[in-house]
Write an enzyme that holds these catalytic residues in place. Structure first.
Site, PDB file in Angstrom:
ATOM      1  N   ASP A   8      -2.909   8.308  -0.761  1.00  0.00           N
ATOM      2  CA  ASP A   8      -3.447   7.494   0.273  1.00  0.00           C
ATOM      3  C   ASP A   8      -4.903   6.924  -0.206  1.00  0.00           C
ATOM      4  O   ASP A   8      -5.219   5.865  -0.359  1.00  0.00           O
ATOM      5  CB  ASP A   8      -3.177   7.837   1.433  1.00  0.00           C
ATOM      6  CG  ASP A   8      -3.559   6.774   2.616  1.00  0.00           C
ATOM      7  OD1 ASP A   8      -3.435   5.600   2.578  1.00  0.00           O
ATOM      8  OD2 ASP A   8      -4.398   7.344   3.517  1.00  0.00           O
ATOM      9  N   GLU A  11       1.164   5.412  12.415  1.00  0.00           N
ATOM     10  CA  GLU A  11      -0.047   4.763  12.701  1.00  0.00           C
ATOM     11  C   GLU A  11      -0.181   3.348  13.054  1.00  0.00           C
ATOM     12  O   GLU A  11      -0.694   2.813  13.955  1.00  0.00           O
ATOM     13  CB  GLU A  11      -1.214   5.345  11.721  1.00  0.00           C
ATOM     14  CG  GLU A  11      -2.319   4.515  11.854  1.00  0.00           C
ATOM     15  CD  GLU A  11      -3.500   5.864  12.137  1.00  0.00           C
ATOM     16  OE1 GLU A  11      -3.490   6.717  11.426  1.00  0.00           O
ATOM     17  OE2 GLU A  11      -4.237   5.703  13.469  1.00  0.00           O
ATOM     18  N   ASP A  12       0.536   2.560  12.050  1.00  0.00           N
ATOM     19  CA  ASP A  12       0.360   1.193  12.114  1.00  0.00           C
ATOM     20  C   ASP A  12       1.571   0.225  12.624  1.00  0.00           C
ATOM     21  O   ASP A  12       1.652  -0.805  12.850  1.00  0.00           O
ATOM     22  CB  ASP A  12      -0.068   0.584  10.651  1.00  0.00           C
ATOM     23  CG  ASP A  12      -1.277   1.222  10.381  1.00  0.00           C
ATOM     24  OD1 ASP A  12      -2.125   1.290  11.298  1.00  0.00           O
ATOM     25  OD2 ASP A  12      -1.503   1.261   9.242  1.00  0.00           O
ATOM     26  N   HIS A  42       0.863  -1.019   0.085  1.00  0.00           N
ATOM     27  CA  HIS A  42       0.080   0.043   0.021  1.00  0.00           C
ATOM     28  C   HIS A  42       0.960   1.268   0.132  1.00  0.00           C
ATOM     29  O   HIS A  42       0.799   1.954  -0.752  1.00  0.00           O
ATOM     30  CB  HIS A  42      -0.778   0.180   1.201  1.00  0.00           C
ATOM     31  CG  HIS A  42      -1.623   1.277   1.565  1.00  0.00           C
ATOM     32  ND1 HIS A  42      -2.532   1.887   0.800  1.00  0.00           N
ATOM     33  CD2 HIS A  42      -1.422   2.130   2.443  1.00  0.00           C
ATOM     34  CE1 HIS A  42      -2.843   3.045   1.224  1.00  0.00           C
ATOM     35  NE2 HIS A  42      -2.245   3.241   2.545  1.00  0.00           N
TER      36      HIS A  42
HETATM   37 MN    MN Z   1      -2.455   4.547   4.267  1.00  0.00          MN
END
Ligand code: MN
Length: 732
Positions: free
Chosen positions: A148, A80-81, A52
């Protein structure tokens, strides 16, 4: 399992294409860092998560963006991830990338929909504020976020939860697509809209897409053939031009079907062609070639080169009946303009410059929004402002002489009239938009050419207030309303006084009122009438102040001229404005007679105009009636009218339709049944055409209004025995 679609060399290769001196050290470092940070994470589809961010970086290289933006694309989800901190990003990649990643992370945390749940305004506003704050520091944050979102939309089908898919699609349509449009990323906007449309309206999308591919098969290489013919024409004038052709997108076709209320079959221009040339002069020369070779479709010409859109977009748009008699849209622009159309704001700064200068970027709206966000105490005000600034624009419209006026979006023809001059607005009776008579309430679009029709006898109409958006019209309407109320009072006061005179058997005259005016300290005789109407004095008081000798006994004396009622005797005296609220037609001057035109038989609900003939009153036509064309020159005879639908309830208006029905035993019966079931009476019926397997019939139906007729037409269309039904606007 862990398979990444784009290798770092591929990204570097793409960047070097537009930035030959690019050094891929940082890019490779970020690639490895991102790959490691996301580790074995997978997306909902099962593929490696890192695919991604790499795809997002890939999208950003297509926009020819700088190194920092592309690296941010690679790293945009790590904070974030994964357990990566912003400090770590700063240590490894510097403070600029830290700020960009931080901005994108904040945008992602703001889950919101601008047009979402109204009940939670405060939360919505707070979110929007954060959103604007995050993106206004550096526009590159928004570019990464849009890339995104674009990739997430492209891979939306990987998400199993339909509610989540729907929410993302709505948010895309409400927020991200308009934002992309606002910063000039037209291709982004189109693709985001198409993807969201496919999710939200799968049947409609399926229908249009299959029709489009059907056409492609049917017409074989039509696009190629038309492109070739256009190219040949341009070459014959020694123009160096590239022609690109495409089918329009399903979403844009769907919007057009809705806006124009037509079926796919009746939608004629579904192909669009782009002519790219080298210079500005070539644009107009190419336009000359196209307009000489093919006939133009009126009202579709727009010159965004001389008047660019506020997001910087420049192009000429026109529509012609092109090669092979197909209606096609043609856009003409230079390659430079194409660059702006492709890359939006990014086209204005170089991949070398780093943080772009905001003043150059047409981003004043963003700064403005930021200021309102800082200063506005009322959340609803702010939300309203933000929505306006996101979705709307100025519209630029032209007079027939080519003078340009800028108006707020949603402005109508009446706003335009007042913008040109208050006097023009004041006496406005109608408008021609791009050469076609249109109602004053028509919302103007960029590039419309507007001609205002005026009449010296026209005065501002109160109903204008319901569709005007500019203050100039609204205040004029306010004054008109005050004036109308005043006239109403004058009429009532005068009426009461005339009754009083009549009752006393005195001929009415304003002459003796002059003295009374002074007695009651009124500024004018009209003010005296108003005082009566407002019950400040009675008509009787006034009468006795003029004729002190008369006594109250006179009240029950004989009526003059044998009239049964005093009121009847006064009717002919009344030439003042009549309260029109009980008449079916609004906008007629007081007591003007009218009749409905026999050519077009207007129904209540149709847009109408009145044509005044001396001595005969007004003839009322539908706004689309062909017979109006010959009357364009006589604008002084035009009245802008509307129906008062509250008093037109009777089932006594004739609507004419033509229907094609199958030649089958039950077809005619079905047709009549549907009409009867919908409470309408057939007044006239005629078979106008016969084919072996179909009949065309013409019917006059007695209906209540336009809605009633439309309802019946819709019901008929739904009947299997009925092939097609159309309203016949003109009754010959
Ligand atoms: Mn993203």
């Amino acid at each position: 399992m862990v398979r990444i679609e784009i290798r770092p060399e591929e990204l570097a290769y793409r960047i070097k294409d537009y930035n030959p001196s690019f050094d891929d050290t940082h890019l490779n470092k970020a690639y490895v860092f991102g790959l490691t940070a996301h580790g074995k994470q997978t997306r909902a589809s099962g593929e490696s998560y890192f695919n991604h961010p790499v795809e997002v970086a890939g999208i950003l290289t297509k926009m020819k963006l700088d190194e920092a933006t592309i690296i941010t694309g690679l790293l945009h989800d790590v904070v974030e991830d994964s357990d990566t901190s912003l400090d770590e990003i700063e240590r490894k990649f510097g403070s600029v990338i830290r700020q960009l990643v931080d901005g994108v992370t904040k945008l992602s945390q703001v889950e919101m929909s601008v047009s979402g749940d109204v009940s939670n305004t405060t939360k919505q506003v707070e979110n929007l504020r954060k959103f604007i704050l995050a993106m206004s520091k550096d526009i590159r944050v928004l570019l990464v976020k849009l890339a995104d979102r674009l990739h997430n939309m492209r891979t939306l089908s990987g998400l199993k939860n339909p509610d989540k898919r729907k929410r993302i699609a709505i948010e895309t349509l409400d927020l991200y697509a308009p934002l992309a449009g606002r910063i000039g990323l037209n291709d982004f906007k189109d693709e985001l809209e198409d993807l969201a449309f496919a999710e939200l309206q799968p049947e409609a999308n399926q229908f249009i897409s299959s029709k489009l591919s059907e056409l492609q098969i049917l017409e074989q290489d039509l696009i190629a053939a038309i492109s070739e013919e256009l190219t040949k024409g341009l070459q014959s004038q020694s123009l160096k031009a590239t022609v690109q052709g495409r089918m329009k997108s399903p979403f844009s076709i769907w919007k057009k079907m809705q806006r124009k209320n037509v079926s796919f079959e009746n939608l004629s221009d579904i192909m669009a062609f782009r002519i790219l040339v080298d210079s500005l002069a070539d644009c107009y020369q190419a336009l000359g070639v196209v307009h000489t070779a093919y006939s133009t479709v009126p009202g579709r010409f727009k010159d965004y080169i001389s008047t660019p859109k506020s997001n910087g977009y420049q192009s000429i748009h026109t529509c012609v009946i092109g090669p092979h008699k197909h209606r096609i849209e043609v856009q003409i622009r230079t390659r430079e303009m194409q660059e702006v159309a492709d890359r939006g704001v990014a086209a204005h700064w170089s991949y070398k410059e780093g943080v772009p200068n905001k003043d150059h970027l047409n981003l004043l709206w963003l700064r403005d929004l930021q200021e309102v966000s800082d200063s506005s105490a009322d959340p609803e005000d702010f939300l309203e402002h933000a929505k306006l600034s996101l979705y709307s624009d100025q519209v630029f419209c032209f007079t027939p002489r080519g003078e340009v006026y800028s108006l707020p979006a949603k402005a109508t023809a009446i706003d335009f009239a007042y913008a040109v001059h208050s006097e023009i607005g004041y006496h406005c009776v109608g408008a021609k938009i791009n050469g076609i008579i249109a109602p004053l309430r028509t919302v103007l679009r960029n590039g419309d050419q507007v001609e205002i029709l005026t009449s010296p006898s026209q005065v501002p109409q109160i109903e204008w207030g319901s569709f005007a958006v500019t203050g100039k019209v609204k205040s004029s309407v306010k004054r008109a309303r005050a004036q109308a109320e005043r006239e109403e009072h004058i009429y009532r006061g005068l009426h009461a006084l005339q009754k009083e005179f009549l009752a006393e058997n005195y001929p009415f005259s304003e002459k003796p009122l002059e003295q009374a005016r002074r007695n009651f300290a009124a500024k004018s005789i009209e003010d005296l009438y108003i005082m009566i109407s407002e019950n400040k004095i009675t008509a009787r008081d006034l009468f006795h102040s003029i004729f002190p000798g008369t006594r109250l006994v006179a009240q029950k004396s004989k009526k003059p001229n044998g009239a049964a009622d005093g009121e009847q005797g006064t009717v002919s005296v009344l030439t003042r404005a009549v309260n029109s609220s009980s008449l079916p037609i609004q906008g007629l001057p007081a007591a003007m007679a009218y009749h409905l035109a026999g050519c077009c038989h207007p129904l209540p609900g149709d847009r109408i105009v009145g044509i005044v003939s001396p001595g005969k009153g007004a003839t009322i036509h539908t706004i689309g009636c062909p017979s109006l064309a010959s009357l364009c020159e006589h604008s002084e005879r035009w009245l802008d009218l509307s129906w008062n639908l509250e008093v037109t309830a009777a089932n006594n208006h004739l609507g004419r339709i033509t229907a094609v029905i199958a030649h089958q035993p039950e077809a005619m019966g079905n047709l009549c049944t549907v009409i009867g079931m919908n409470h309408a009476t057939i007044n006239n019926l005629k078979i106008t055409h016969k084919w072996p397997d179909h009949y065309e019939i013409m019917l006059d139906i007695e209906v209540r209004d336009l809605r009633h007729l439309t309802h019946i037409i819709t019901a008929l269309r739904a009947n299997p025995a009925v092939n097609s039904v159309e309203r016949r606007a003109v009754i010959a």
